[in-house]
Design a protein around this motif. Sequence first.
Motif, PDB file in Angstrom:
ATOM      1  N   LEU A   1       0.816  -1.209   0.000  1.00 48.74           N
ATOM      2  CA  LEU A   1       0.000   0.000   0.000  1.00 48.74           C
ATOM      3  C   LEU A   1       0.852   1.263   0.000  1.00 48.74           C
ATOM      4  O   LEU A   1       0.653   2.174  -0.821  1.00 48.74           O
ATOM      5  CB  LEU A   1      -0.933   0.000   1.214  1.00 48.74           C
ATOM      6  CG  LEU A   1      -1.759   1.262   1.453  1.00 48.74           C
ATOM      7  CD1 LEU A   1      -2.693   1.525   0.280  1.00 48.74           C
ATOM      8  CD2 LEU A   1      -2.565   1.134   2.752  1.00 48.74           C
ATOM      9  N   ALA A   2       1.799   1.348   0.936  1.00 48.63           N
ATOM     10  CA  ALA A   2       2.611   2.561   1.050  1.00 48.63           C
ATOM     11  C   ALA A   2       3.441   2.832  -0.211  1.00 48.63           C
ATOM     12  O   ALA A   2       3.455   3.971  -0.704  1.00 48.63           O
ATOM     13  CB  ALA A   2       3.512   2.475   2.285  1.00 48.63           C
ATOM     14  N   PRO A   3       4.147   1.834  -0.777  1.00 46.09           N
ATOM     15  CA  PRO A   3       4.878   2.115  -2.014  1.00 46.09           C
ATOM     16  C   PRO A   3       3.984   2.582  -3.163  1.00 46.09           C
ATOM     17  O   PRO A   3       4.370   3.464  -3.928  1.00 46.09           O
ATOM     18  CB  PRO A   3       5.550   0.769  -2.347  1.00 46.09           C
ATOM     19  CG  PRO A   3       5.625   0.058  -1.042  1.00 46.09           C
ATOM     20  CD  PRO A   3       4.421   0.475  -0.283  1.00 46.09           C
ATOM     21  N   LEU A   4       2.789   2.005  -3.259  1.00 43.59           N
ATOM     22  CA  LEU A   4       1.894   2.399  -4.348  1.00 43.59           C
ATOM     23  C   LEU A   4       1.425   3.844  -4.183  1.00 43.59           C
ATOM     24  O   LEU A   4       1.447   4.637  -5.137  1.00 43.59           O
ATOM     25  CB  LEU A   4       0.693   1.454  -4.401  1.00 43.59           C
ATOM     26  CG  LEU A   4      -0.339   1.761  -5.494  1.00 43.59           C
ATOM     27  CD1 LEU A   4       0.300   1.658  -6.868  1.00 43.59           C
ATOM     28  CD2 LEU A   4      -1.535   0.819  -5.383  1.00 43.59           C
ATOM     29  N   VAL A   5       0.991   4.199  -2.965  1.00 47.54           N
ATOM     30  CA  VAL A   5       0.532   5.573  -2.722  1.00 47.54           C
ATOM     31  C   VAL A   5       1.674   6.568  -2.959  1.00 47.54           C
ATOM     32  O   VAL A   5       1.477   7.636  -3.547  1.00 47.54           O
ATOM     33  CB  VAL A   5      -0.023   5.701  -1.290  1.00 47.54           C
ATOM     34  CG1 VAL A   5      -0.332   7.159  -0.955  1.00 47.54           C
ATOM     35  CG2 VAL A   5      -1.275   4.855  -1.129  1.00 47.54           C
TER      36      VAL A   5
ATOM     37  N   GLY B   1      -5.789  22.973  -3.599  1.00 47.80           N
ATOM     38  CA  GLY B   1      -5.038  24.205  -3.740  1.00 47.80           C
ATOM     39  C   GLY B   1      -3.568  24.064  -3.407  1.00 47.80           C
ATOM     40  O   GLY B   1      -2.781  24.965  -3.615  1.00 47.80           O
ATOM     41  N   ALA B   2      -3.156  22.934  -2.867  1.00 47.23           N
ATOM     42  CA  ALA B   2      -1.754  22.706  -2.516  1.00 47.23           C
ATOM     43  C   ALA B   2      -1.210  21.583  -3.380  1.00 47.23           C
ATOM     44  O   ALA B   2      -1.946  20.804  -3.962  1.00 47.23           O
ATOM     45  CB  ALA B   2      -1.628  22.343  -1.036  1.00 47.23           C
ATOM     46  N   ALA B   3       0.097  21.518  -3.462  1.00 39.09           N
ATOM     47  CA  ALA B   3       0.720  20.449  -4.238  1.00 39.09           C
ATOM     48  C   ALA B   3       0.392  19.100  -3.627  1.00 39.09           C
ATOM     49  O   ALA B   3       0.274  18.957  -2.419  1.00 39.09           O
ATOM     50  CB  ALA B   3       2.232  20.654  -4.294  1.00 39.09           C
ATOM     51  N   VAL B   4       0.207  18.094  -4.491  1.00 39.05           N
ATOM     52  CA  VAL B   4      -0.087  16.748  -4.016  1.00 39.05           C
ATOM     53  C   VAL B   4       1.057  16.246  -3.154  1.00 39.05           C
ATOM     54  O   VAL B   4       2.224  16.333  -3.548  1.00 39.05           O
ATOM     55  CB  VAL B   4      -0.288  15.798  -5.221  1.00 39.05           C
ATOM     56  CG1 VAL B   4      -0.392  14.353  -4.755  1.00 39.05           C
ATOM     57  CG2 VAL B   4      -1.543  16.181  -5.983  1.00 39.05           C
ATOM     58  N   PRO B   5       0.769  15.724  -1.946  1.00 38.40           N
ATOM     59  CA  PRO B   5       1.854  15.237  -1.101  1.00 38.40           C
ATOM     60  C   PRO B   5       2.494  13.993  -1.692  1.00 38.40           C
ATOM     61  O   PRO B   5       1.801  13.120  -2.206  1.00 38.40           O
ATOM     62  CB  PRO B   5       1.147  14.909   0.220  1.00 38.40           C
ATOM     63  CG  PRO B   5      -0.275  14.652  -0.163  1.00 38.40           C
ATOM     64  CD  PRO B   5      -0.558  15.566  -1.326  1.00 38.40           C
ATOM     65  N   VAL B   6       3.820  13.938  -1.647  1.00 42.97           N
ATOM     66  CA  VAL B   6       4.513  12.749  -2.147  1.00 42.97           C
ATOM     67  C   VAL B   6       4.156  11.548  -1.282  1.00 42.97           C
ATOM     68  O   VAL B   6       3.786  10.487  -1.778  1.00 42.97           O
ATOM     69  CB  VAL B   6       6.037  12.978  -2.162  1.00 42.97           C
ATOM     70  CG1 VAL B   6       6.761  11.705  -2.551  1.00 42.97           C
ATOM     71  CG2 VAL B   6       6.387  14.096  -3.132  1.00 42.97           C
ATOM     72  N   VAL B   7       4.249  11.702   0.026  1.00 38.49           N
ATOM     73  CA  VAL B   7       3.847  10.660   0.962  1.00 38.49           C
ATOM     74  C   VAL B   7       2.979  11.319   2.042  1.00 38.49           C
ATOM     75  O   VAL B   7       3.493  12.089   2.846  1.00 38.49           O
ATOM     76  CB  VAL B   7       5.066   9.980   1.629  1.00 38.49           C
ATOM     77  CG1 VAL B   7       4.606   8.812   2.484  1.00 38.49           C
ATOM     78  CG2 VAL B   7       6.065   9.515   0.601  1.00 38.49           C
ATOM     79  N   PRO B   8       1.672  11.042   2.037  1.00 29.79           N
ATOM     80  CA  PRO B   8       0.826  11.614   3.087  1.00 29.79           C
ATOM     81  C   PRO B   8       1.327  11.213   4.472  1.00 29.79           C
ATOM     82  O   PRO B   8       1.866  10.118   4.665  1.00 29.79           O
ATOM     83  CB  PRO B   8      -0.550  11.004   2.797  1.00 29.79           C
ATOM     84  CG  PRO B   8      -0.510  10.667   1.342  1.00 29.79           C
ATOM     85  CD  PRO B   8       0.912  10.273   1.056  1.00 29.79           C
ATOM     86  N   LEU B   9       1.136  12.091   5.437  1.00 29.47           N
ATOM     87  CA  LEU B   9       1.658  11.861   6.778  1.00 29.47           C
ATOM     88  C   LEU B   9       1.124  10.571   7.381  1.00 29.47           C
ATOM     89  O   LEU B   9       1.852   9.834   8.047  1.00 29.47           O
ATOM     90  CB  LEU B   9       1.307  13.058   7.675  1.00 29.47           C
ATOM     91  CG  LEU B   9       1.847  13.010   9.108  1.00 29.47           C
ATOM     92  CD1 LEU B   9       3.374  12.945   9.112  1.00 29.47           C
ATOM     93  CD2 LEU B   9       1.366  14.232   9.893  1.00 29.47           C
TER      94      LEU B   9
ATOM     95  N   GLY C   1       2.792   7.159   9.042  1.00 27.28           N
ATOM     96  CA  GLY C   1       2.338   6.535  10.288  1.00 27.28           C
ATOM     97  C   GLY C   1       2.039   5.061  10.116  1.00 27.28           C
ATOM     98  O   GLY C   1       2.340   4.245  10.990  1.00 27.28           O
ATOM     99  N   PHE C   2       1.471   4.703   8.973  1.00 27.60           N
ATOM    100  CA  PHE C   2       1.209   3.295   8.660  1.00 27.60           C
ATOM    101  C   PHE C   2       2.508   2.499   8.630  1.00 27.60           C
ATOM    102  O   PHE C   2       2.607   1.399   9.212  1.00 27.60           O
ATOM    103  CB  PHE C   2       0.481   3.216   7.323  1.00 27.60           C
ATOM    104  CG  PHE C   2       0.381   1.832   6.734  1.00 27.60           C
ATOM    105  CD1 PHE C   2      -0.605   0.960   7.145  1.00 27.60           C
ATOM    106  CD2 PHE C   2       1.273   1.412   5.761  1.00 27.60           C
ATOM    107  CE1 PHE C   2      -0.698  -0.315   6.589  1.00 27.60           C
ATOM    108  CE2 PHE C   2       1.194   0.150   5.203  1.00 27.60           C
ATOM    109  CZ  PHE C   2       0.203  -0.717   5.628  1.00 27.60           C
ATOM    110  N   LEU C   3       3.537   3.029   7.989  1.00 19.87           N
ATOM    111  CA  LEU C   3       4.824   2.339   7.913  1.00 19.87           C
ATOM    112  C   LEU C   3       5.467   2.196   9.294  1.00 19.87           C
ATOM    113  O   LEU C   3       6.043   1.150   9.616  1.00 19.87           O
ATOM    114  CB  LEU C   3       5.761   3.085   6.970  1.00 19.87           C
ATOM    115  CG  LEU C   3       5.367   3.081   5.491  1.00 19.87           C
ATOM    116  CD1 LEU C   3       6.301   3.987   4.689  1.00 19.87           C
ATOM    117  CD2 LEU C   3       5.383   1.664   4.931  1.00 19.87           C
TER     118      LEU C   3
END
Length: 374
Positions: free
Chosen positions: A264-268, A284-292, A296-298
Amino acid sequence: MTPPHPLAPAAPPVVPHVEVPTPRVPPPSSLSLPTPRRRGRGDDALPRPQSVVPGALAALAVSGACLALTLTAPAAPALLVAIVLGVVARAAHAVPASFERGLAWVGRRVLRTGVVLLGLQLSARDVLALGPPELGVLVVTVATTFSATLWLGRRLRVGRSLTLLVATGFSICGAAAVAAMSPVADAEDDDVATAVALVTLYGSVAILVVPVVARAARLSDRTAGLWAGMSVHEVAQVVAAAGAVSAAALSVAVVAKLARVVLLAPLVTAVGVVRRRGGARSGGAAVPVVPLFVIGFLVAVAVRTVGGVPDVAVPVVHGATTLALGAAMVGLGTQVHVARLARSGGRAVLLGAVATTVAMTVSLGGLLAVGALG
């Protein structure tokens, strides 16, 4: 020159014009007096606690009831029941105005908390229990399902966000994967709810298909279990499908499913990188590379791997995860407008059917090929 009448009023004295400078008022940001913070305007801002408490408590209460129902009747998945109740409440105009902000907040914030909690149930050691050929089949299944769903979604003219959510949920782990991808996809609540409903619908169909095909094709318990773990969407659905085959199939199915969840995390992250390079925006903001919360999941997976969560506590964590995700499903359900879903529902249903077929066909074909070669 005629003199002025003695009773006439005297003319006002002539005062010379003097330019009086207008005092400069500093902008609001430079005033010395504090100004109230206007947080809570955006979808992800933290609103005032008193504004979210009624709706949040209501969502948690409904989720708890759904969890209790599932424990007594496993055929009624808690997440599906929760989102259906939310949709019905909205359609029946039974959502009080005081609940609105809390339900919307739960549908986003608590959903992400549920994804983090999911990581506490996963251990990297479980993935290593699969052999390299089986892991190869798993990776190919995930990649093929994801890519084929994206391709077909464009051909069917399903919305970009909904297509991405369906591709993620069907290739990885259902509702939790949909939740993880939703901020990267900048998805609306209708799309999230539709993707979750499709995951639950076709995962439930797979519960019936896997045991029937396994017996008809005379699959070994290990092959049947791996097939369930690699193709069925939700963890609970994998347990139901493989458990209907045998206890041996169930044990290996859970391992295969957990291995999918680890992806899941690598795909997102990969999708976030691609969309960010393409200049995509999220609220309105740049898409996050890795959501926070994916980080936390990792971290949660790492904690579980090093023994931070003992086996005896896993059922408790599982219950808390289901409670959080169920509350989020209630919140998402109340954001759904049935009329809008009806307009695009047919194409989305077809997309889900094809995605499920691809996942089940590729995984079973790969496992049979690996077994024949072995």
